[in-house]
Design a protein around this motif. Sequence first.
Motif, PDB file in Angstrom:
ATOM      1  N   THR A   2      11.132 -14.447  11.905  1.00 36.69           N
ATOM      2  CA  THR A   2      10.139 -13.386  11.778  1.00 36.69           C
ATOM      3  C   THR A   2       8.875 -13.960  11.154  1.00 36.69           C
ATOM      4  N   VAL A   3       7.755 -13.841  11.874  1.00 38.91           N
ATOM      5  CA  VAL A   3       6.513 -14.382  11.319  1.00 38.91           C
ATOM      6  C   VAL A   3       5.632 -13.294  10.716  1.00 38.91           C
ATOM      7  N   ILE A   4       5.779 -12.084  11.242  1.00 40.92           N
ATOM      8  CA  ILE A   4       5.015 -10.983  10.664  1.00 40.92           C
ATOM      9  C   ILE A   4       5.993  -9.893  10.265  1.00 40.92           C
ATOM     10  N   GLU A   5       5.951  -9.524   9.012  1.00 38.87           N
ATOM     11  CA  GLU A   5       6.821  -8.458   8.570  1.00 38.87           C
ATOM     12  C   GLU A   5       5.979  -7.414   7.841  1.00 38.87           C
ATOM     13  N   VAL A   6       6.031  -6.205   8.336  1.00 42.94           N
ATOM     14  CA  VAL A   6       5.304  -5.101   7.715  1.00 42.94           C
ATOM     15  C   VAL A   6       6.349  -4.140   7.168  1.00 42.94           C
ATOM     16  N   LYS A   7       6.306  -3.951   5.848  1.00 46.44           N
ATOM     17  CA  LYS A   7       7.348  -3.142   5.225  1.00 46.44           C
ATOM     18  C   LYS A   7       6.761  -1.905   4.564  1.00 46.44           C
ATOM     19  N   ASN A   8       7.096  -0.745   5.065  1.00 48.57           N
ATOM     20  CA  ASN A   8       6.689   0.534   4.485  1.00 48.57           C
ATOM     21  C   ASN A   8       5.214   0.566   4.079  1.00 48.57           C
ATOM     22  N   VAL A   9       4.383   0.167   4.985  1.00 51.83           N
ATOM     23  CA  VAL A   9       2.971   0.069   4.619  1.00 51.83           C
ATOM     24  C   VAL A   9       2.242   1.402   4.794  1.00 51.83           C
ATOM     25  N   TRP A  10       1.538   1.776   3.736  1.00 50.23           N
ATOM     26  CA  TRP A  10       0.694   2.976   3.761  1.00 50.23           C
ATOM     27  C   TRP A  10      -0.727   2.541   3.488  1.00 50.23           C
ATOM     28  N   LYS A  11      -1.648   3.149   4.198  1.00 48.35           N
ATOM     29  CA  LYS A  11      -3.055   2.834   3.930  1.00 48.35           C
ATOM     30  C   LYS A  11      -3.867   4.115   3.976  1.00 48.35           C
ATOM     31  N   LYS A  42       0.809   5.539   8.028  1.00 47.76           N
ATOM     32  CA  LYS A  42       1.862   6.169   7.254  1.00 47.76           C
ATOM     33  C   LYS A  42       3.184   5.459   7.476  1.00 47.76           C
ATOM     34  N   ASP A  43       3.626   4.800   6.462  1.00 52.26           N
ATOM     35  CA  ASP A  43       4.948   4.204   6.479  1.00 52.26           C
ATOM     36  C   ASP A  43       5.210   3.363   7.725  1.00 52.26           C
ATOM     37  N   ILE A  44       4.419   2.341   7.890  1.00 55.14           N
ATOM     38  CA  ILE A  44       4.575   1.476   9.064  1.00 55.14           C
ATOM     39  C   ILE A  44       5.599   0.380   8.773  1.00 55.14           C
ATOM     40  N   ASN A  45       6.553   0.234   9.650  1.00 57.20           N
ATOM     41  CA  ASN A  45       7.538  -0.840   9.551  1.00 57.20           C
ATOM     42  C   ASN A  45       7.530  -1.629  10.847  1.00 57.20           C
ATOM     43  N   LEU A  46       7.438  -2.921  10.705  1.00 59.06           N
ATOM     44  CA  LEU A  46       7.298  -3.717  11.904  1.00 59.06           C
ATOM     45  C   LEU A  46       7.801  -5.126  11.634  1.00 59.06           C
ATOM     46  N   LYS A  47       8.525  -5.663  12.595  1.00 61.45           N
ATOM     47  CA  LYS A  47       8.944  -7.056  12.473  1.00 61.45           C
ATOM     48  C   LYS A  47       8.595  -7.746  13.764  1.00 61.45           C
ATOM     49  N   ILE A  48       7.842  -8.807  13.654  1.00 65.33           N
ATOM     50  CA  ILE A  48       7.441  -9.514  14.866  1.00 65.33           C
ATOM     51  C   ILE A  48       7.993 -10.930  14.806  1.00 65.33           C
ATOM     52  N   GLU A  49       8.730 -11.273  15.840  1.00 68.58           N
ATOM     53  CA  GLU A  49       9.345 -12.598  15.895  1.00 68.58           C
ATOM     54  C   GLU A  49       8.336 -13.616  16.400  1.00 68.58           C
ATOM     55  N   ASP A  78      -2.150   0.303   0.480  1.00 65.64           N
ATOM     56  CA  ASP A  78      -2.016   1.046  -0.775  1.00 65.64           C
ATOM     57  C   ASP A  78      -0.579   1.007  -1.265  1.00 65.64           C
ATOM     58  N   LYS A  79       0.328   1.053  -0.304  1.00 60.35           N
ATOM     59  CA  LYS A  79       1.744   0.931  -0.647  1.00 60.35           C
ATOM     60  C   LYS A  79       2.389   0.011   0.366  1.00 60.35           C
ATOM     61  N   GLY A  80       3.478  -0.614  -0.024  1.00 65.13           N
ATOM     62  CA  GLY A  80       4.196  -1.444   0.928  1.00 65.13           C
ATOM     63  C   GLY A  80       3.761  -2.893   0.897  1.00 65.13           C
ATOM     64  N   GLN A  81       4.342  -3.654   1.807  1.00 67.44           N
ATOM     65  CA  GLN A  81       4.176  -5.104   1.763  1.00 67.44           C
ATOM     66  C   GLN A  81       3.964  -5.688   3.140  1.00 67.44           C
ATOM     67  N   LEU A  82       3.188  -6.755   3.178  1.00 65.96           N
ATOM     68  CA  LEU A  82       3.016  -7.501   4.422  1.00 65.96           C
ATOM     69  C   LEU A  82       3.377  -8.957   4.152  1.00 65.96           C
ATOM     70  N   ASN A  83       4.226  -9.500   4.991  1.00 64.88           N
ATOM     71  CA  ASN A  83       4.521 -10.921   4.866  1.00 64.88           C
ATOM     72  C   ASN A  83       4.158 -11.618   6.162  1.00 64.88           C
ATOM     73  N   ILE A  84       3.290 -12.582   6.042  1.00 63.44           N
ATOM     74  CA  ILE A  84       2.842 -13.285   7.237  1.00 63.44           C
ATOM     75  C   ILE A  84       2.994 -14.784   7.020  1.00 63.44           C
ATOM     76  N   LYS A  85       3.624 -15.425   7.998  1.00 59.78           N
ATOM     77  CA  LYS A  85       3.845 -16.867   7.863  1.00 59.78           C
ATOM     78  C   LYS A  85       3.029 -17.610   8.888  1.00 59.78           C
ATOM     79  N   GLY A  86       2.221 -18.540   8.452  1.00 57.88           N
ATOM     80  CA  GLY A  86       1.458 -19.366   9.375  1.00 57.88           C
ATOM     81  C   GLY A  86      -0.021 -19.068   9.323  1.00 57.88           C
TER      82      GLY A  86
END
Lengths: 427, 258
Positions: A2-11, A42-49, A78-86
């Motif tokens: 997983t290179v992009i992980e969006v966890k419970n993101v609120w903006k 609102k509460d975006i969850n996403l995993k991109i391989e 505002d809430k949640g986490q983004l993890n991006i690799k690369g």
Amino acid sequence: MTVIEVKNVWKKFRLYHEKRPSLKEIILFKGRGKWEDFWVLKDINLKIEKGTTVGLIGQNGSGKSTLLKLLTNIIYPDKGQLNIKGRVSSLLELGAGFHPDFTGRENIYYNSSVFGLTKKEIDKRVDEIIEFSELEEFIDNPVRSYSSGMYMRLAFATAINVDPDILLIDEVLAVGDANFQKKCLRKINEFRKQGKTIVFVSHDHNVVAKLCNYAVWLDQGEIKASGGSKGVIDSYLAHMAEQEEIRLAGEHKQREENDVIGEVVDNERVARTKEEVNSEQESQGQSPNRWGTREIEITDVKLLDGKSIERHVFDSGEHVTIQIRYKVNKGFGNPVFGIGIFRDDGICCYGTNTEIDNLLIKDLKDQGAVLFKVDLNLTEGHFLLNVAVHDEDGYMYDYQSSRYSFVVNSKLSEVGICKLPHQWIIS
Amino acid sequence: MLKTLCELYKYREMLKNMVTKELRQRYKGSVLGFLWTFLNPLLMLVIYSIVFSTIMRIDIENYSMFLFVGLLPWMFFSTSVLISTGSIVNNGNLIKKIYFPREILPISVAITGLVNFLLSLIILVPALLFFKMEITVAIFTLPVIIVLQLIMVLGFTLFVSSLNVYFRDLEHILGVLMTAWFYVTPIIFPLQMVPTKFLWLVKLNPVAPLMFAYQDIFYYGVVPKWESLGNVFIFSVASLMIGMLTFGYLKRNFAEEL
């Protein structure tokens, strides 16, 4: 991986009702909220391989671009986490960092450095960038002398050659001429083959379908569907068709109400100025959308689908019935009913009437309906329907142009006006 | 903070390009071009020499040189801080569209200021010789002073540029503040001229010891007093820390505020 992980993101965005408050206002109206918080995502969850090409689709204001900006790290959730690799490169706007007084070559160096490349890395790429932009002759002229097409070419070439692991693209492919667009798409395809991850925002579902193997449909800040691009695009299009249907139906209702009001006004005017009976025809003749003597009047026009339900959005090739309701006000000769289908740019797609089709109408009830059954073999687009009833000599009873508007959707990207029945034979 | 530093290193090419852009742009279109970088301080010096030797006689030996020695580093400080204030706001277009460590923008202003300062020193040294003043070994302590000042300037630029995004009046307030600050820094007058009851103002002024150091090196030809510079060092490092932390905290919302 997983290179992009969006966890419970609120903006949220803060919408100020007015301009920024001045000091006086801050002191006088302290504590009185003058803004509204608006949740864009609102509460975006996403995993991109790794290696997937993801298309973000959705209507305007659905949060696509905001999500892309979050991924680029230009704004933060505002809430949640983004993890991006690369290494990420984003094409949110082409040429944002360009300096008009610098030459093309200088701008390549300057802009690439803004993307985080070192001098050595840029040296390695500069020839490739110039070649891709097709600007060899002009590369040492200042960018301000470029045409907008040249500018965009240079900008795209620079941005795409950063060689990122993850590429984020926001609607930038709409620039440049057709050839360059193709070139961009080819480059993006190349990226895919190299196993890079691409996130792509576009209104053009055809491009998304072509390029992406995964799609995410955002609707009002929420993920409405995600998965294989074909399925997501289909349900998105179905939803869009529904929306369009509601909109067109609303428009029609509005128009009909307006027509009624118009007629009342007409009648009043006729009553007031009795001696000017002739002017009645004239004034009706002046109305751009409807004229005729109304000895036979068209009271209602509807497009019905196979289940006899009125609709405004159809799929290409669908079986449709045009229903024209009439009312006889006076004696008449031999009436002829006609229809004409126009595309919204004014091109006549098809028109015919009962006389052309050798149908002689001798008798009409006081009120009734004429049905025109047709397979709607039109390509995608907006269409207008004209209807008319006149006598054989062309004496117009009632002519109504643009009486009904409808939309044809197609999942194929054929071009032209109508779909000719065809088959391919290859030998 | 360590992450920011790594990233800044990665984007060093951008920093370099921003600085050259600034330097080139300042004299863009003028006939003499880059030469103005030297001409400006030189002509300034000529004017001061004429004014203070003929019109306003001041009882200090080589007064125009005294003034010049203090003025150059002061200009490095004040122009860097003033120009950097708007550096984030004015580059809104870049910030909203491209990701890069935002610190680059104010830092590039500070570095540009530094380069200009160093170039003006090239005028200062021959001028000292021209006025028959001695250049002593004290000049070897110059790099330390310059580094100290750079740290302080960086801290200030980071602080004001990020704050200005949320409080745009800062730009105007700073303009006035700098003028006032100039007069509580012994640049146009030596410390001895300051009345004792206002001496505390100079003592509180973190820029003053730097100016003394420059005057010591160039005008008096002595090695600066290290005790007072110790405090400057602490102040500079503290201001850089505060600047970076403030910037780091405020930068998250830059794109939305612009």
